[in-house]
Enzyme design. Structure first.
Site, short mmCIF file in Angstrom:
data_model
loop_
_atom_site.label_atom_id
_atom_site.label_comp_id
_atom_site.label_asym_id
_atom_site.label_seq_id
_atom_site.Cartn_x
_atom_site.Cartn_y
_atom_site.Cartn_z
N GLU A 256 0.69 -1.36 -0.27
CA GLU A 256 -0.26 0.04 0.65
C GLU A 256 0.86 1.51 0.28
O GLU A 256 2.02 1.48 0.97
CB GLU A 256 -1.06 0.51 0.86
CG GLU A 256 -2.05 0.91 1.19
CD GLU A 256 -1.26 2.24 2.16
OE1 GLU A 256 -1.03 3.18 1.45
OE2 GLU A 256 -1.35 2.08 3.67
N CYS A 295 -1.08 8.99 3.46
CA CYS A 295 -0.88 8.12 1.71
C CYS A 295 -2.42 8.33 1.37
O CYS A 295 -2.58 8.22 -0.48
CB CYS A 295 -1.02 6.39 1.76
SG CYS A 295 -1.36 6.10 3.41
#
Length: 686
Positions: A256, A295
């Site tokens: 990720e 993120c």
């Protein structure tokens, strides 16, 4: 200088030699030195696999869910200490809440999911029986079992608590031990939480290890039963993905990565619409939360060319007045970056974007008035988004976003896809046709898309908030992996195996009765048995009942269901059925009348019906019969010593006619009393 210890082989160990330094984000004071030199990673893996794995895998899914809840409750009680340490990283109270209590909340969510939806067993039969032969004597199921290895979680610095817990929850629920490698810049926060877990005595020995510092040769110690997950920069993740040992051993790797997430204003939205204000608010919140060190933060802002000036003016007005600085001071809404190195990195990326053709509208330079690693809110503008590749490729991992205009809805979709894959996009519109067009054109490039409008705004969790129930990940640059997503995440740490055999053998293996397997009948009605006495396969074949036209009329009057297929003889004759048929729901009610034992007994309540299918019409004069079979059992843990000890039993019901044709199938759930408390109180909340 004090070194930050690692926890391996059930003991705290301090690395040797000179390591990296952790500094206070505001004062720049040296807090810790971090080194893992000298730690035996082979021994750490061996201990996790030989001590932690057997302890976790001896527990059923339900017991592991109870473990998650117990850990979550303990950490929640200790949260004040974590908040205090988190302040060292430049985070505001709101930033730390997402990290600390958001992470603990993920443990609670997975505890509840496991308790409600997973079997009270170490095996997880994943699907219904799959027939493989004409006569039904040969079939298959997919079964999930715990991998016999260790999960290595390499996490980013920005969420030292949540980043660990969102991976740890499904890992432990699957029965795997974990080795946590936190981002060094905030490793002290992760260490404090791990230390609290270890000292609580709740977590089995070997179930968790912590490496503060470099991962060294850790990945060389892994084999095909292990799992590696990574959260962080795309560049680092790509390097890890092709690690020779991971490739050689075919070790599962989930990534990720940070991505160029976008927020798009719908073409029809004007400054007079509520959606315009929501759009501005969402961007300001995502740029300032964690000082943009997320993120999922919004990096690209896309607006119709007709609204460019209005959006620019509104953003500058809001961003320029947002209080930025030391989060310990009252009124500060955005804290600092995590350290000076991150500050310099953000400045370098902003400079690169500007050299590529972007313009500074706000901020864009390190401000000496800000404390420590502070960086100002920065809004850039890209006048040529089609020709400026850098704006879709370069990420400044801080409070930085770039504004750009699109010509029409097709151009908006093109720009949204230009980031090469992202974790999340937000589309702000009140036009459902526009939303459909955007989803159809852009969904393949994003792991999650939020559609924000006036109806959703009040309860929206926001663009940048991954939820335990939803997949967190994305294609391309975002890593191509999936985290969270409810029980999907648990399956990453389990082995799926197709098991073939007779229905009876598959029932014995899975500890769940399946249709076609042997049943067991005795003189005691199943509803007269306590939870402990019932076994999958215990069955009752009822007496018969012939259904009449009077039943149809009476049920229609009682229920108010006068559908023509039941009540209109002429209409029914011209229908698919050719004549009047009995109400399907009356068949279910009549079947209950056949198999229910009316006396007071262990069965407390019926609180669910699943998978109902009507396979054949039942007509007046047909005779039905029901078979009730115990399919599976799940223990329910008591919330208190006073609560009655119970379990949930799922029963398969098959209703047949006089020709032995199945006319209806379904499952019912009943709450059944236990004779005694098999497990201690204080367990999973529903």
């Amino acid at each position: 200088m004090q070194k930050l210890s690692s926890f391996v082989c059930n003991q705290w160990q301090t690395g040797q030699g000179e390591g990296r330094v952790i500094r206070h984000a505001i004062s720049d004071e040296v807090l810790w030195e971090v080194s893992s030199e000298g730690i035996d990673f082979a021994a750490a893996c061996h201990y996790a696999k030989t001590v932690g794995a057997p302890a976790l895998q001896a527990m059923t899914f339900i017991e592991r869910a109870a473990l998650l809840k117990a850990v979550a409750k303990h950490l929640l009680a200790e949260k004040a200490a974590f908040y205090e340490i988190s302040r060292q990283t430049g985070a505001t109270r709101a930033d730390s809440w997402v990290d600390i209590e958001g992470g603990i909340g993920t443990l609670f969510t997975y505890a509840s999911l496991g308790n409600r939806e997973l079997p009270d067993d170490i095996l997880w039969p994943e699907d219904p029986l799959i027939p493989l032969s004409k006569e039904g004597g040969f079939a298959a199921r997919h079964v999930l079992t715990s991998k016999q290895g260790v999960a290595v979680h390499i996490n980013a610095f920005n969420f030292p608590c949540w980043g660990m817990l969102e991976k740890l929850a499904p890992t432990w629920l699957a029965g795997m031990p974990a080795i946590i490698k936190p981002g060094t810049a905030t490793a002290q926060v992760t260490q404090a939480m791990v230390k609290s877990m270890v000292e609580s005595g709740i977590v089995p020995d070997g179930a968790i290890s912590l490496i503060c510092g470099s991962a060294g040769d850790l990945l060389d110690q892994l084999d095909s039963q292990d799992v590696v997950t990574f959260t962080g920069s795309a560049t680092t993740g790509q390097q890890l993905r092709i690690h020779p040992n991971l490739v050689k051993q075919s070790i599962p790797f989930t990534m990720e990565a940070d991505s160029l997430n976008c927020c798009v204003l719908g073409e029809s939205v004007t400054p007079d619409d509520p959606e315009f204000g929501l759009f501005i608010r969402e961007i300001v919140r995502e740029m300032s939360a964690k000082a943009g060190q997320k993120c999922t933060a919004i990096r690209r802002i896309m607006v119709p060319a007709t609204q460019l000036d209005a959006v620019r003016h509104a953003l500058l007005e809001k961003l320029s007045t947002l209080p930025v600085g030391d989060p310990s001071q009252a009124g500060i809404k955005m804290g600092t970056l995590v350290n000076r190195a991150q500050q310099q990195d953000v400045q370098q990326q902003v400079d690169t974007l500007c050299q590529a053709g972007c313009e500074r509208l706000l901020g864009g330079h390190i401000d000496p008035k800000l404390p420590g690693a502070g960086y100002p809110l920065t809004l850039l503008y890209c006048p040529q988004p089609d020709d400026t590749a850098a704006v879709h490729e370069i990420e400044a991992f801080g409070p930085v976003a770039t504004l750009m205009a699109y010509r029409d809805k097709a151009h908006a979709v093109t720009l949204a896809r230009a980031g090469g894959g992202s974790l999340v996009a937000t589309f702000v519109t009140n036009d459902d046709h526009a939303a459909r067009y955007f989803i159809a054109g852009a969904a393949h490039a994003h792991g999650r898309i939020q559609i924000l409008n006036r109806d959703a705004a009040a309860e929206s969790t926001g663009h940048g908030s991954p939820l335990p129930q939803l997949v967190h990940g994305g294609p391309g640059r975002a890593g191509g992996g999936e985290e969270l997503g409810g029980l999907r995440a648990v399956k990453h740490y389990l082995q799926r195996t197709a098991i073939q055999g007779s229905p009876s053998m598959l029932a014995a293996v899975g500890q769940q009765w399946v249709r076609g397997a042997t049943v067991h009948e005795d003189t005691i009605h199943p509803f007269r048995k306590y939870f402990e006495e019932l076994q999958p396969g215990d069955s009752l074949l009822t007496h018969r009942r012939t259904l009449t036209e009077a039943d149809i009329v009476n049920f229609a009057c009682l229920s108010g269901d006068h559908f023509y297929a039941h009540m209109d003889k002429i209409g029914a004759e011209a229908s698919f059925f050719g004549e009047r048929v009995v109400h399907g729901y009356f068949i279910v009610a009549a079947a209950a009348g056949l198999f229910v034992d009316a006396g007071v007994g262990p069965v407390i309540a019926n609180y669910g019906l699943e998978g109902l299918r009507f396979l054949q019409p039942v007509k007046p004069g047909d005779t039905i019969q029901a078979r009730l079979t115990c399919q599976q059992k799940t223990i329910k843990r008591q919330r208190s010593a006073e609560e009655r000890a119970t379990g949930v039993v799922q029963w398969a019901v098959d209703v047949t006619n006089q020709h032995q044709e199945v006319v209806a199938v379904y499952s019912i759930l009943t709450l059944v009393a236990r004779r005694e408390t098999d497990f201690p109180p204080d367990a999973i909340a529903e």
